[in-house]
Motif scaffolding. Structure first.
Motif, short mmCIF file in Angstrom:
data_model
loop_
_atom_site.label_atom_id
_atom_site.label_comp_id
_atom_site.label_asym_id
_atom_site.label_seq_id
_atom_site.Cartn_x
_atom_site.Cartn_y
_atom_site.Cartn_z
N GLU A 230 4.64 -13.41 23.46
CA GLU A 230 4.16 -13.38 24.85
C GLU A 230 2.86 -12.60 24.94
O GLU A 230 1.92 -13.01 25.66
N ALA A 231 2.76 -11.46 24.24
CA ALA A 231 1.53 -10.68 24.27
C ALA A 231 0.38 -11.46 23.65
O ALA A 231 -0.76 -11.42 24.14
N PHE A 232 0.67 -12.19 22.56
CA PHE A 232 -0.39 -12.97 21.90
C PHE A 232 -0.87 -14.10 22.82
O PHE A 232 -2.08 -14.33 22.95
N ASN A 233 0.07 -14.80 23.47
CA ASN A 233 -0.33 -15.85 24.40
C ASN A 233 -1.10 -15.27 25.58
O ASN A 233 -2.07 -15.88 26.05
N GLY A 234 -0.66 -14.10 26.06
CA GLY A 234 -1.42 -13.46 27.13
C GLY A 234 -2.82 -13.09 26.70
O GLY A 234 -3.78 -13.23 27.48
N MET A 235 -2.95 -12.61 25.46
CA MET A 235 -4.28 -12.29 24.95
C MET A 235 -5.16 -13.54 24.89
O MET A 235 -6.34 -13.51 25.25
N LEU A 236 -4.55 -14.65 24.43
CA LEU A 236 -5.31 -15.90 24.38
C LEU A 236 -5.73 -16.35 25.78
O LEU A 236 -6.85 -16.87 25.97
N ASP A 237 -4.84 -16.15 26.76
CA ASP A 237 -5.20 -16.50 28.14
C ASP A 237 -6.40 -15.68 28.60
O ASP A 237 -7.34 -16.23 29.21
N ARG A 238 -6.37 -14.39 28.32
CA ARG A 238 -7.48 -13.53 28.74
C ARG A 238 -8.76 -13.88 27.99
O ARG A 238 -9.86 -13.90 28.60
N ILE A 239 -8.64 -14.16 26.70
CA ILE A 239 -9.84 -14.52 25.93
C ILE A 239 -10.43 -15.83 26.45
O ILE A 239 -11.65 -15.97 26.61
N GLU A 240 -9.54 -16.81 26.72
CA GLU A 240 -10.02 -18.10 27.21
C GLU A 240 -10.69 -17.94 28.57
O GLU A 240 -11.76 -18.52 28.82
N ALA A 241 -10.06 -17.13 29.45
CA ALA A 241 -10.66 -16.92 30.77
C ALA A 241 -11.99 -16.19 30.65
O ALA A 241 -12.98 -16.56 31.32
N ALA A 242 -12.05 -15.17 29.78
CA ALA A 242 -13.30 -14.43 29.61
C ALA A 242 -14.38 -15.33 29.01
O ALA A 242 -15.55 -15.28 29.42
N PHE A 243 -13.98 -16.15 28.03
CA PHE A 243 -14.97 -17.04 27.42
C PHE A 243 -15.46 -18.07 28.42
O PHE A 243 -16.65 -18.42 28.44
N ARG A 244 -14.53 -18.57 29.25
CA ARG A 244 -14.94 -19.53 30.27
C ARG A 244 -15.90 -18.88 31.27
O ARG A 244 -16.92 -19.47 31.64
N ARG A 245 -15.58 -17.64 31.68
CA ARG A 245 -16.49 -16.94 32.60
C ARG A 245 -17.83 -16.69 31.94
O ARG A 245 -18.89 -16.82 32.58
N LEU A 246 -17.80 -16.33 30.66
CA LEU A 246 -19.06 -16.08 29.96
C LEU A 246 -19.89 -17.36 29.86
O LEU A 246 -21.12 -17.33 30.05
N SER A 247 -19.22 -18.48 29.56
CA SER A 247 -19.94 -19.75 29.46
C SER A 247 -20.54 -20.12 30.82
O SER A 247 -21.71 -20.54 30.92
N GLU A 248 -19.71 -19.99 31.88
CA GLU A 248 -20.22 -20.30 33.22
C GLU A 248 -21.35 -19.36 33.61
O GLU A 248 -22.34 -19.79 34.21
N PHE A 249 -21.17 -18.08 33.26
CA PHE A 249 -22.22 -17.12 33.59
C PHE A 249 -23.52 -17.45 32.85
O PHE A 249 -24.61 -17.40 33.44
N SER A 250 -23.41 -17.79 31.57
CA SER A 250 -24.62 -18.13 30.81
C SER A 250 -25.31 -19.35 31.40
O SER A 250 -26.54 -19.38 31.55
#
Length: 484
Positions: A230-250
């Motif tokens: 569960e912690a690993f999946n949660g980490m992947l969720d946060r990484i995916e959301a952060a990467f998506r925000r970073l891509s949108e921000f860029s």
């Protein structure tokens, strides 16, 4: 180099599966060893008890026969009676000695060939390939002249010892086989139980910018590993959301910077296309300066947002009167409001703990946004009310209704609320995002609602004496005390 590789391999720790298998094997071997020792000692004690019983029985039998020797005829018949009594007892050796120590009767006397002469106690010895134990006792023959007789009884216990040795060998073999089986079963159980960890490793190795959507299955994960999955999946969720925000921000940042840079390049190319006077160049430089200021504001705002997202904003430290800040900003924007034919009204009061300049910036962003989109002849209302341990500050303006599907995105970076609102200004779309970051840094929340031509942006901040961590749920404010 090969030596270094071997040294590195020697220092490499054992895998968790191998460690668990060794623990299983060691535990099983220890348990079986204890059981084997206890069982072996019990069998040995049982045989000792049987041997002691046999020796006592044989001595009692000999004593009984000697007690019946009350005549010379009985004495002459004694050897025959002893031989008859010892028929079938091939492991028993007997010697009878008179008072002078001379043997007058013996059965299987070879068993006494190496017997030490120790009287009054059990004795053990070896004769050829046999192991014997013996006991002696003194009896009296009731002849007319009583005679003392020393009876020695020897018992061959070789067959017992051979049996015990065979049992020990079988126990050691069984313990070894059981330990290997326990290790193998432990290895299989650990490998199966730790399979989710292998899947975590495989998933982590396969992650890339194009494969951030993979998740581990939680259905077959054991309870001990479920929390990790569960912690690993949660980490992947946060990484995916952060990467998506970073891509949108860029992408958004590139899009927003493209306009001022394109304007600078165009004006510079036009200025260099032919010779011009000083006033023309001054006008081009002034226009370029405006674009540079726009870029500088955008970069500054982005740095501020980056600090907010990483928790680097200043901590709240002073008591702020929101009504005073609202009136000061109303005075500051009075000229702009008069130019657009809009009035500003401030009502209510409330105190919060925070950074005064940051809170003023958040309110300024809301007020400037309301002035840009307010209808001519309307009034921008700033209302402040305190309820439920929180202070609600609302900025309301009359203008175009914001579509409901756009409301959740208003506080995102570079979002302007649609083409209808974008026509009212040239902002980069960072003001509301900065406002949200400031409010969240103070432990508060932002809300927005728009209906029937009225748009209300509301800041909910902890009142003085209420911490952000322990703030209550959104207060229910009655219509009479709710901010406009």
């Amino acid at each position: 180099m090969s030596g270094a590789l071997l040294l590195g391999a020697a220092r490499r720790p054992l895998s968790l599966t191998a460690r668990l298998a060794l623990v299983f094997a060691a535990f099983a071997a220890s348990l079986l060893l204890v059981v084997g020792l206890v069982l072996g000692k019990a069998v040995e004690d049982h045989f000792d008890e049987l041997d002691d019983h046999d020796l006592s029985a044989k001595l009692a039998m000999i004593g009984h026969l000697l007690g019946q020797v009350d005549s010379e005829a009985a004495r002459e018949a004694l050897p025959r009676r002893l031989d008859d009594a010892l028929v079938g007892h091939d492991t028993v050796s007997v010697e009878l000695l008179d008072a002078a120590g001379q043997v007058f009767y013996s059965a299987r006397a070879e068993g006494f060939a190496a017997q030490p002469h120790q009287h009054g106690a059990d004795t053990g010895w070896r004769s050829a390939d046999h192991r014997l134990i013996g006991r002696e006792a003194v009896f009296t023959m009731p002849l007319p002249q009583p005679q003392a007789v020393t009876a020695r009884v020897g018992l061959d216990i070789s067959h017992h010892l051979h049996f015990l040795e065979a049992v020990r060998l079988r126990l050691w073999f069984g313990i070894s086989v059981a330990a290997l089986c326990a290790g193998a079963l432990g290895w299989l159980a650990a490998r199966k139980g730790l399979a989710p960890l292998g899947r975590v490793t495989a998933t982590a190795r396969g992650l890339s910018a194009q494969r951030l959507g993979e998740r581990l299955s939680e259905r077959d994960a054991p309870a001990e590993v479920l929390a990790l999955v569960e912690a690993f999946n949660g980490m992947l969720d946060r990484i995916e959301a952060a990467f998506r925000r970073l891509s949108e921000f860029s992408a958004d940042l590139a899009h927003e910077l493209r306009t001022p840079i394109s304007n600078l390049m165009t004006e510079t190319q036009v200025a260099l296309s032919r010779s011009r006077g000083a006033d023309d160049y001054r006008e081009v430089l002034a226009s370029n300066l405006e674009e540079f200021e726009r870029i500088a504001r955008m970069v500054g705002d982005m740095l501020f947002l980056a600090q907010a997202e990483n928790g680097l904003l200043p901590r709240p430290a002073e008591t702020v009167e929101l009504a005073d800040e609202a009136r000061a900003l109303a005075d500051f924007y009075e000229a702009l409001a008069e130019e657009q034919g809009v009035a500003i009204a401030v009502a209510g009061a409330g105190r919060v703990t925070g950074d005064r300049l940051m809170l003023r910036r958040a309110l300024s962003n809301l007020l400037s946004n309301a002035l840009r989109h307010a209808e001519r002849g309307s009034t921008v209302e700033i209302g402040i009310a305190e309820a439920g341990g929180r202070v609600a500050l609302a900025v309301r303006n009359a203008g175009d209704t914001i579509p409901p599907e756009l409301l959740p995105r208003l506080f995102e970076r570079f979002h302007r609320g649609g083409a209808a609102r974008e026509r009212h200004g040239e902002g980069a779309g960072l003001g509301l995002a900065i406002t949200r970051s400031i409010v969240q840094a103070h432990g508060g929340e932002v809300e927005v609602e728009s209906a029937a031509g009225l748009s209300t942006f509301r800041l909910l901040l902890p009142a003085v004496g209420n911490s952000a961590a322990g703030r209550p749920p959104n207060p229910v404010i009655s219509p009479d005390e709710a901010p406009p």
